[in-house]
Design an enzyme around this catalytic site. Structure first.
Site, PDB file in Angstrom:
ATOM      1  N   LYS A  76      -2.830 -12.198  -4.423  1.00 30.79           N
ATOM      2  CA  LYS A  76      -2.837 -12.029  -2.966  1.00 30.79           C
ATOM      3  C   LYS A  76      -1.487 -12.501  -2.415  1.00 30.79           C
ATOM      4  CE  LYS A  76      -5.713 -13.343   1.045  1.00 30.79           C
ATOM      5  NZ  LYS A  76      -6.833 -14.204   1.505  1.00 30.79           N
ATOM      6  N   SER A 151     -10.326 -11.531   4.108  1.00 31.82           N
ATOM      7  CA  SER A 151      -8.935 -11.120   4.150  1.00 31.82           C
ATOM      8  C   SER A 151      -8.355 -10.748   2.793  1.00 31.82           C
ATOM      9  CB  SER A 151      -8.097 -12.258   4.738  1.00 31.82           C
ATOM     10  OG  SER A 151      -8.077 -13.365   3.851  1.00 31.82           O
ATOM     11  N   SER A 175     -13.181 -15.152   2.875  1.00 30.27           N
ATOM     12  CA  SER A 175     -12.170 -14.164   2.518  1.00 30.27           C
ATOM     13  C   SER A 175     -12.123 -13.775   1.045  1.00 30.27           C
ATOM     14  CB  SER A 175     -10.776 -14.654   2.936  1.00 30.27           C
ATOM     15  OG  SER A 175     -10.614 -14.465   4.320  1.00 30.27           O
TER      16      SER A 175
END
Lengths: 486, 477
Positions: A76, A151, A175
């Site tokens: 990420k 997210s 997330s």
């Protein structure tokens, strides 16, 4: 091959059938062909990936294999990676290249992993649909008209689409678990303090935790055992007990003697009936495996979202002050004065959702409102923690849906932030309480993945791995994959 | 009714650790800008603070020295504001639960009476960097070497009622920190900075509205700034105006303060608990260890000097002003234990005066305590007189030579041979028959004349005691 798990890839390398370079190349080829449809990756330095894979193959030859030897892991874009773009998918950090690795990244490298590029995410991890990214929305591989969750939407989509066998995410209010749920993956948010936050770009410091997103429970435990551990560079990290037992904990095939709590507050109106049915089915399966289902109550659950949307933005409003256009990141051209340098740079650099949360947080902390908002939210936080403590006097683990709904359409909720915030209604309480939670695939609803969330007491990740591996051994949901068109 | 000024002071003292408060960067003063920085003190993304425990220990020690309450558990908070030399956009400080609460600093008021100034709290915080605007009106430079330097902010209660008391408080605090070695407190390096809260009232009335004066960085400026502010407020009220709560900046060049911002423009710092740092815990063992490391404090040293060495309060006061001076004195007495009062005189009156002339601190004195002790030994054993010894001390400072070498080189050895002295006295008597006759006729005060004459002949080298004694006898005839 694209849907192989870490264990399978490792066997192929061990047997000499393949090697790290070949595996990395094949994933990169797939990414090249199909990423435009999914938008999972925002940065991929092919030369760097090949160089890492070569070094790994060399290491295997010279010294034998380490725990993650040659395994490609998507990262990420919130994790700082030395010498490679790290932007948090925000324009304010466009072009930012850190001179340091996050501690987790250092640990992955040390274990022989090959870092496979940076994945898309909601800007500064603020979002539940991956639509707030400065690099555009990510599409759910199960239905590209739909969001992958957020997210960590890019990480989830990357694994779901077969671009990577596993990925790293971070979880501040859900997330990791919510996108794992919406994309059909195993995603764990560990106990707060398990994994160093050093070098992970901060959103809300008291809630942020990194975690693995994988296809299987065993893969998850394998990554976790590398990622977890106290770091002197993060004062909130703690010694992690039992980390060396996690992989073994994944060998469970039954749930005999396990008491599973079923909190009534998580089976409410508003939950998609199909989703609810999948969770009830999963609980029946657990009973069949020998577990006892116990009805419990977590009475303060309904206040979790409100408390979260005070605490997280408050911390964020300070954490994001460093992006001021002075030392790095975006700076507006020719500001007339210092105030303009700040306000215009930040106005140009931050997206709408990030601005909304900075303003919310700054307001909650401002003089005259602090007691009414921040202090009160902290009190709610304590009550929520106590809810769980009481519940765990009765049960070993708690099972809930990870998300009340399956993946929704891109654009469906972007104009209604409050509805969007409800997407995390089942995941947020754990972050407030600091507890570990996992989402694991438990079937499809409306043709889309549904996630079963496991919640354990702090430092009891082993209990989650026990339960999740037993469930996994009795079901095939984790082997389902979407069809991705190029 | 007469006016009374009420003063509270906030002192920012740099804690003298080798590394910064929350990272491992060096705190050495005066390095090339931005060379003592790292991702943490530059506020780079994802970087986290880690408390330097030595900072906590030193601040706790300071708290113990002022009889404050040391919180075994204290907390850090964030103070939010934007400024280019504040890399994170917030300062880590302690607002809600500081490490030290309450305490007392002892001073003497203008009548010489002991009084205590109450301390409200001492908290740990980090310094910001430095902005430099001097070179261009379009460009500012930022040096982040100072970013993250540890500070202790010492906040007093409004317990001072004159500029002189405020200065006495600051001097006492300054001396204490240096004794404790918790701050170097070098004002020229900005290691001891002061903000003053000043208000006036008619005696007996409740506190007036205060103004905060910032940027007063020497004892002299503190006095000037407070006196200026007192006068300004009194005149304002007497002219029918009212004092407004504001922050004022002291201009030491123009000798005046000007308004920086009013109450309306006051920052809302949006303080909240620092989530990156757990509470600071000091265990009983650690606290005991810190307490055990407490050095002798100035007032204790003062008392001991009076009782052990028989010094006057004045001398004891002078010699306990700094740890270096006191250490010098104790080394001197140890090397020359015969007469501690004489040692105190020589140190306080002779050596210090000479060092002051050459702008030298006692720690850097070219004449060491053992050097000075050997000089005193030569006085005691009658090798030289006290008067000659002063010349020898001058020579020692200039040449760096040893006492005996100088006495030898200059031939200063005292004449103690009684027959030689008798001869010289006889010679003087012979040369001055008229005076001798007058003396013997009852003019006693001529005695001094004869002493002078003998000393003149011996160039001051004759042992004065022997000269006195023999003269008395021989003049009688």
């Amino acid at each position: 091959m694209p849907f192989s798990n870490l264990e399978e890839l490792q066997q192929r390398m061990q047997s000499g059938e393949s090697n790290a370079v070949a595996i990395a190349r094949s994933y990169m080829m797939r990414i090249q062909e199909q990423n435009a449809n999914i938008n999972a990756f925002v940065h991929l330095d092919q030369d760097s990936v090949i160089a890492q894979a070569q070094a790994s193959d060399e290491h295997r030859k010279q010294h034998g294999a380490r725990l993650l030897e040659g395994l490609p892991i998507a990262i990420k874009d919130i994790f700082c990676t030395r010498g490679e773009n790290t932007t948090c998918c925000s324009n304010i950090l466009k072009g930012f290249v850190p001179a340091y690795d996050a501690e987790v990244i250092r640990r992955l490298r040390e274990a022989g992993a090959v870092l496979l590029g940076k994945t898309n995410m909601d800007e500064f991890a603020m979002g539940s649909s991956n639509e707030t990214s400065a690099f555009g929305p990510v599409k759910n591989p199960w239905d590209t008209d739909r969001i992958p969750g957020g997210s960590s939407g890019g990480s989830a989509a990357a694994v779901a689409a077969g671009f990577a066998p596993a990925a790293l995410g971070t979880d501040t209010g859900g997330s990791i678990r919510q996108p794992a749920s919406l994309c059909g993956l195993v995603g764990l948010k560990p106990t707060y303090g398990s994994i160093s936050r050093r070098g992970i770009i901060a959103f809300a410091s008291s809630l942020d935790q990194a975690g693995p997103m994988t296809r299987t429970v065993t893969d998850n435990a394998r990554l976790m055992s590398v990622m977890a551990g106290q770091d002197a560079g993060d004062s909130t990290s703690m010694p992690v007990p039992h980390a060396n037992t996690w992989l073994d904990a994944c060998g469970k095939t039954d749930m005999k003697g396990l008491k599973i709590g079923r909190p009534k507050e998580y089976f409410i109106e508003g939950i998609d009936p199909e989703v609810r049915q999948r969770i009830e089915d999963a609980l029946a399966q657990c009973e069949a495996l020998g577990a006892e289902i116990v009805d419990i109550s977590l009475p303060h659950t309904k206040h979790a979202t409100a408390a979260y949307y005070v605490i997280a933005p408050s911390e964020a409003s300070a954490n994001l002050s460093r992006y001021d256009g002075v030392r790095y990141g975006h700076r507006t051209e020719d500001p007339a004065n210092l105030d303009d340098l700040y306000s215009i740079s930040r106005d140009e650099g931050f997206g709408e959702e990030v601005k909304r949360r900075i303003l919310t947080g700054a307001f909650a902390l401002s003089s005259g409102y602090y007691e009414a908002y921040y202090t009160k939210a902290q009190k709610v936080r304590t009550l929520i923690r106590q809810d769980f403590e009481k519940a765990f006097e009765q049960v070993d683990i708690i099972a809930t849906p990870a998300s009340p709904i399956t993946a929704f359409k891109i654009g469906e909720k972007t104009n209604d932030p409050l509805t969007m915030y409800l997407a995390d209604i089942f995941t947020i309480a754990l972050n407030l309480a600091g507890l570990p939670g996992m989402s694991q695939p438990c079937g499809l609803a409306n043709g889309l993945p549904v996630g079963l969330q496991w919640i354990a007491p702090a430092w009891q990740e082993g209990t989650i791995y026990n339960a999740a591996s037993a469930y996994e051994s009795a079901t095939t949901w984790h082997t389902q994959t979407p069809e991705v068109k190029s | 009714m007469s006016w009374e000024v009420v003063i509270g002071l906030e002192v920012h003292a740099q804690v003298n650790t080798n590394t910064k408060a929350f990272c491992g960067c060096s705190t050495t003063f005066g390095a090339t800008p931005n060379t003592q920085t790292c991702p943490v003190c530059l506020g780079m993304p994802g970087q986290l603070p880690v408390l330097n425990r030595e900072v906590a220990r030193k601040v706790a020690l300071t708290g113990m020295a002022i009889e404050g309450n040391i919180n075994a558990l204290s907390k850090f908070d964030r103070k939010n504001y934007f400024y280019p030399d504040l890399p994170k956009g917030y300062q880590i400080t302690q607002l809600f639960l500081p490490i030290v609460q309450k305490g007392l600093v002892h001073i003497q008021d203008k009548h010489g009476n002991e009084k205590s100034v109450r301390i409200h709290q001492i908290h740990i915080e980090e310094d910001a960097g430095k902005s430099m605007h001097e070179n261009s009106e379009f460009v500012s430079h930022i040096d982040l070497n100072r970013s993250g330097i540890p500070l202790m902010e010492i906040v007093s209660e409004p317990d001072m009622y004159s500029a002189d008391e405020a200065v006495a408080y600051l001097k006492s605090l300054h001396q204490l920190l240096k004794f404790l070695n918790t701050s170097n407190a070098d004002m020229e390096k900005g290691q001891f900075r002061c903000d003053a809260n000043v208000s006036v009232r008619r005696k007996g009335e409740p506190l007036g509205t205060r103004a905060e004066i910032k940027n007063i960085n020497s004892f002299r400026f503190v006095k000037q700034a407070i006196e200026y502010e007192t006068q300004r407020q009194i005149e304002l009220i007497e002219d029918g105006g009212t004092v407004v709560q504001e922050t004022r900046l002291w201009d030491s060049v123009k000798n005046e303060s000007r308004s920086m911002r009013g109450k309306e423009e006051a920052h809302d710092y949006r303080y909240f608990p620092e989530p990156d740092l757990p509470p600071l815990k000091l265990s009983d063992e650690e606290l005991a260890e810190i307490r055990a490391s407490m050095p002798e404090l100035p007032h204790q040293m003062h008392t001991r000097f009076v009782s052990d060495y028989g010094l006057s309060h004045y001398d004891a006061e002078v010699l306990s002003t700094s740890r270096d001076l006191a250490a010098y004195y104790e080394a001197l007495v140890q090397a020359h234990p015969k007469d501690p009062k004489q040692a105190a005189n020589w140190l306080a009156n002779e050596l210090l005066a000479r060092l002051k002339e050459i702008n030298t601190e006692i720690a850097d004195s070219p004449v060491s305590a053992s050097d000075l002790a050997s000089l005193l030994a030569r006085i005691s054993d009658n090798t030289i007189s006290g008067k000659i010894a002063k010349d020898v001390l001058d020579d020692m400072l200039k040449s760096g030579d040893a006492v005996d070498a100088i006495i030898e080189r200059k031939g200063l050895k005292q004449i103690t041979d009684s027959s030689a002295i008798d001869d010289m006295i006889q010679g003087v008597m012979d040369a001055n028959p008229a005076q001798l006759e007058q003396y013997r006729g009852g003019k006693d005060r001529l005695f001094g004349f004869f002493v002078g004459q003998v000393m003149k002949v011996t160039k001051g080298k004759a042992n004065p005691k022997m000269v006195n004694q023999r003269l008395k006898e021989m003049l009688k005839g």
